[in-house]
Enzyme design. Structure first.
Site, PDB file in Angstrom:
ATOM      1  N   GLU A   1      88.633 -66.351   9.312  1.00  0.00           N
ATOM      2  CA  GLU A   1      87.562 -65.474   8.923  1.00  0.00           C
ATOM      3  C   GLU A   1      88.042 -64.361   7.996  1.00  0.00           C
ATOM      4  O   GLU A   1      89.386 -63.823   8.229  1.00  0.00           O
ATOM      5  CB  GLU A   1      86.967 -64.782  10.064  1.00  0.00           C
ATOM      6  CG  GLU A   1      86.244 -65.350  11.193  1.00  0.00           C
ATOM      7  CD  GLU A   1      85.858 -64.481  12.128  1.00  0.00           C
ATOM      8  OE1 GLU A   1      85.565 -63.301  11.861  1.00  0.00           O
ATOM      9  OE2 GLU A   1      85.761 -64.854  13.358  1.00  0.00           O
TER      10      GLU A   1
ATOM     11  N   GLU B   1      88.713 -64.068  19.129  1.00  0.00           N
ATOM     12  CA  GLU B   1      89.568 -62.810  18.841  1.00  0.00           C
ATOM     13  C   GLU B   1      90.008 -62.082  20.054  1.00  0.00           C
ATOM     14  O   GLU B   1      89.487 -61.218  20.462  1.00  0.00           O
ATOM     15  CB  GLU B   1      88.652 -61.887  18.016  1.00  0.00           C
ATOM     16  CG  GLU B   1      88.732 -62.411  16.455  1.00  0.00           C
ATOM     17  CD  GLU B   1      88.251 -61.381  15.807  1.00  0.00           C
ATOM     18  OE1 GLU B   1      87.329 -60.478  16.368  1.00  0.00           O
ATOM     19  OE2 GLU B   1      88.024 -61.262  14.477  1.00  0.00           O
TER      20      GLU B   1
HETATM   21  C1  GLA Z   1      85.050 -60.791  13.574  1.00  0.00           C
HETATM   22  C2  GLA Z   1      84.327 -61.705  14.620  1.00  0.00           C
HETATM   23  C3  GLA Z   1      83.175 -62.060  14.052  1.00  0.00           C
HETATM   24  C4  GLA Z   1      82.463 -61.115  13.331  1.00  0.00           C
HETATM   25  C5  GLA Z   1      83.245 -60.371  12.195  1.00  0.00           C
HETATM   26  C6  GLA Z   1      82.433 -59.298  11.372  1.00  0.00           C
HETATM   27  O1  GLA Z   1      86.130 -61.119  12.843  1.00  0.00           O
HETATM   28  O2  GLA Z   1      85.326 -62.787  15.152  1.00  0.00           O
HETATM   29  O3  GLA Z   1      82.391 -62.592  14.986  1.00  0.00           O
HETATM   30  O4  GLA Z   1      82.109 -59.975  13.889  1.00  0.00           O
HETATM   31  O5  GLA Z   1      84.282 -59.590  12.955  1.00  0.00           O
HETATM   32  O6  GLA Z   1      83.693 -58.788  10.562  1.00  0.00           O
END
Ligand code: GLA
Length: 673
Positions: free
Chosen positions: A315, A156
């Site tokens: 995710e 991210e």
């Molecule tokens: C983000 C991160 C993950 C985790 C999630 C929790 O998407 O990439 O590592 O912290 O949030 O919602």
């Protein structure tokens, strides 16, 4: 890019199903249970090593790869593919011991500390070098490992912090400006530094937009946002190029966060061009009762930055997250609805954060595929059921989402509009984009997003919800689109400034006066909470809040006029015939009903079908080699009927269907026909 593009993880034939897997948080005895349960759940791929730098390189130059070797072998032995991360989002403590200046500095001059994640100054040469070194080690060691299907670079990019105001960043910014403008004369002109005596006579005097006593130079701030995006993207590209060179054949991705509520600092149009496979993370705004719309918008935006091609949801969550003020659970069936809604809009699978719930650390109250409650839990049962459902959908791979219209979106314009001292704090680009998107969702129109300078001719309808910053090139593009027969709908406060946040010459909206056939004499924002009424010939009235404008038609016809408020009697919604197309202008911040009515009228004029479908039924079509796939996701509390164009097979139940598809409350159906 001169390397081949790999749109799918290597060797992954089914849809991707799995999640972030952080086995380093558990004793190795647990791993055997993990892979057994992964098999039970139908997991096909897991993301590993995202936060593992400190475990892989416990001190500079000392490597411990044994555990990752064993893990990848174990996954491979169980037929589970690995999305292997470069762990560069969290440099180890030893790195900061040597390089405390690689910790980013806020606008106010405060340096962040180690102890969380993502504390990186993207201009730091020490960080860049260390990140390249660990990436190279991983590429050399695992580039031919049979489990590795995908490289997951970093995590991210852009959150939790992307911009840094340290001296290293300042020097980097000046180099970036030197390339962009060449001379100080050019820079002074672009930044409008004649205003408030900000003229620069030496490059070294230029700083990042650090804390100033009052509003800072907007062009400087906008360039800093662009610079930040470029600096972060350069770090992605460095790792990607190493991986391509040392581990050829494995596609490279990184997880975007296209939801406008989740990452604001990255220009994903630029990022989409750089990854082999576009991947996205999406988290519901749990308290939003119609969070399926935010989900759909993020999915459509992700597909659009992927150029319409399939992408991957890397995710989302099985249940509650832990970082919102009130972390509401998902309702029964919502986990599958969310996953399948992403798949409907182009994802080639559904992955989660994370596989097994953590016992320690900041995210121990975040849901997981395998929750603290273990396998005797609702979430686990839903996870297993979803694995089975996705297993039945493998044939949809590579099929393309069919869309009706385009919505223009430009991160740069958003960055510009949200700077300080705009005519009203109540007019927000993201709010408008979400409002117009909601209207299109409710009208059952599937939209692509498009950059305002992109080729638009294939769309009968193009909506610009918020285009405050409009370049000359975008203006020409929109004009040509309309002249060639397109229907364009432009929402208020668009076409105002150029790429330097300088007002276009002449009356507003300088860049769009010609195409819209009007001028805006004055902006007329409303008091907080105030509303105005708009009336049109033989039409029920519309309602607007926050924003109105004094519009003078110069060729456009008035469809609705202001019945009250500061602009009473003046045109409010107009339409301009130009060439063989039409350009509509909506000069007020219409409420949801008003937007829906204007959008439906413009869509009808553009020749789009009126889809009279149950309100909460989300219907999206993907078309591929093996057929057409109609996804119907029922978000409502009652069963819904969807008329079908012909007979087909419902893939989740295996039933033959004809004429009408019954979608039970809360469920999803996928028909191949
Ligand atoms: C983000 C991160 C993950 C985790 C999630 C929790 O998407 O990439 O590592 O912290 O949030 O919602």
């Amino acid at each position: 890019m001169d390397h081949p593009r790999y749109p799918r993880p290597l060797g992954l034939d089914p849809l991707a199903y799995g999640g972030d897997y952080n086995p380093e948080q558990w004793p190795e005895e647990v791993w055997a249970e993990d892979v057994r349960l992964m098999r039970e759940a139908g997991v096909t791929m897991v993301s590993v090593g995202i936060f593992s730098w400190a475990l892989l390189e416990p001190e500079r130059g000392q490597y411990e790869f044994g555990w990752l070797d064993r893990l990848l072998d174990l996954l491979h032995a169980h037929g589970i593919r690995a999305d292997l991360a470069t762990p560069t989002v969290v440099p180890p403590a030893w790195f900061y011991r040597d390089h405390p200046d690689a910790l980013p500095v806020t606008r106010e001059g405060t340096r962040y500390a180690f102890g969380s994640r993502g504390a990186i100054c993207h201009s730091s040469p020490a960080y860049q070098h260390a990140a390249a070194t660990i990436t190279e080690q991983l590429a050399r060691r695992y580039g031919t490992h049979p489990a590795v299907a995908l490289w997951h670079v970093h995590n991210e990019y852009g959150v939790p912090v992307s911009d840094c105001y340290c001296d290293e960043s300042a020097a980097h910014f000046r180099r970036w400006l030197g390339e962009r403008y060449g001379t100080l004369k050019e820079l002074n002109s672009a930044w409008g530094t004649a205003f408030w005596g900000q003229r620069y006579t030496r490059w070294d005097d230029i700083q990042p937009p650090r804390l100033t006593p009052t509003a800072g130079n907007p062009a400087q701030q906008l360039d800093y946002a662009r610079f930040t995006n470029d600096a972060v993207l350069a770090n992605f590209k460095r790792e990607r190029d190493l991986l391509h060179r040392l581990a050829p054949g494995i596609p490279v991705t990184t997880n975007f966060m296209t939801a406008l509520s989740q990452c604001q600092s990255m220009d994903y149009w630029a990022w989409g061009r750089e990854v082999d496979l576009v991947a996205n993370d999406h988290y519901l705004v749990a308290e939003d009762p119609r969070s399926q719309i935010n989900l759909a918008m993020a999915a459509d935006l992700t597909r659009s930055v992927a150029g319409g091609r399939p992408w991957l949801l890397l995710e989302h969550s099985t249940g509650a997250v832990n970082w919102q003020p009130r972390n509401l659970v998902k309702r029964p069936g919502e986990l599958a609805r969310n996953s399948l809604a992403h798949v409907a809009r182009g994802s080639e699978g559904a992955m989660f954060f994370q596989w097994r719930a953590s016992r320690s650390g900041a995210e121990k109250f975040h849901s997981a595929m395998l929750p603290h409650a273990g396998t005797s839990s609702r979430i686990w049962r839903e996870v297993v059921a979803l694995g089975q459902e996705l297993g039945k959908l493998a044939e949809i791979r590579d099929s393309l989402v069919q869309t009706d219209a385009a919505m223009l979106w430009d991160w740069e314009s958003w960055w510009a509009q949200r700077l300080e001292w705009r005519p009203s704090v109540d007019l927000d680009a993201r709010e408008r984009a979400e409002a117009w998107y909601t209207a299109s969702w409710d009208a059952h129109l599937t939209v692509d997003f498009a950059h305002p300078e992109a080729e638009l001719s294939r769309y009968p309808l193009v909506v610009a919800p918020a285009l405050y910053l409009t370049t000359e090139a975008a203006a020409r593009n929109l004009r040509q689109y309309v002249e060639n027969g397109g229907t364009l709908v432009v929402s208020c406060f668009s076409g105002i400034v150029d790429e330097h946040d300088t007002v276009h010459p002449g009356p507003h909206p300088g860049a769009l006066r010609e195409v819209l056939g009007l001028t805006v004499e004055e902006f007329a924002p409303l008091r907080a909470g105030a509303a105005v009424r708009l009336e049109g010939d033989g039409q029920p009235p519309l309602r607007a809040e926050a924003w109105t404008e004094f519009v003078r038609p110069e060729g456009a016809e008035t469809l609705w006029h202001y019945a009250d408020g500061p602009t009473a009697g003046g045109p409010a919604v107009t339409r301009h015939a130009l060439g063989s197309g039409r350009a509509w202008y909506v000069s007020a911040r219409l409420d949801g009903d008003g937007l829906a009515r204007v959008l439906r009228a413009a869509a009808a004029e553009a020749g789009l079908p009126e889809r009279r479908l149950p309100h909460d039924l989300e219907v999206v079509e993907r078309v591929g080699e093996h057929g057409r796939y109609l996804f119907a996701v029922n978000h409502g509390a009652a069963a819904a009927d969807l008329p079908l164009a012909g007979p087909g097979t419902e893939l989740l139940t295996g039933a033959d269907v004809r004429d009408v598809l019954a979608v039970p409350a809360g469920e999803t159906r996928v028909v191949r026909y």
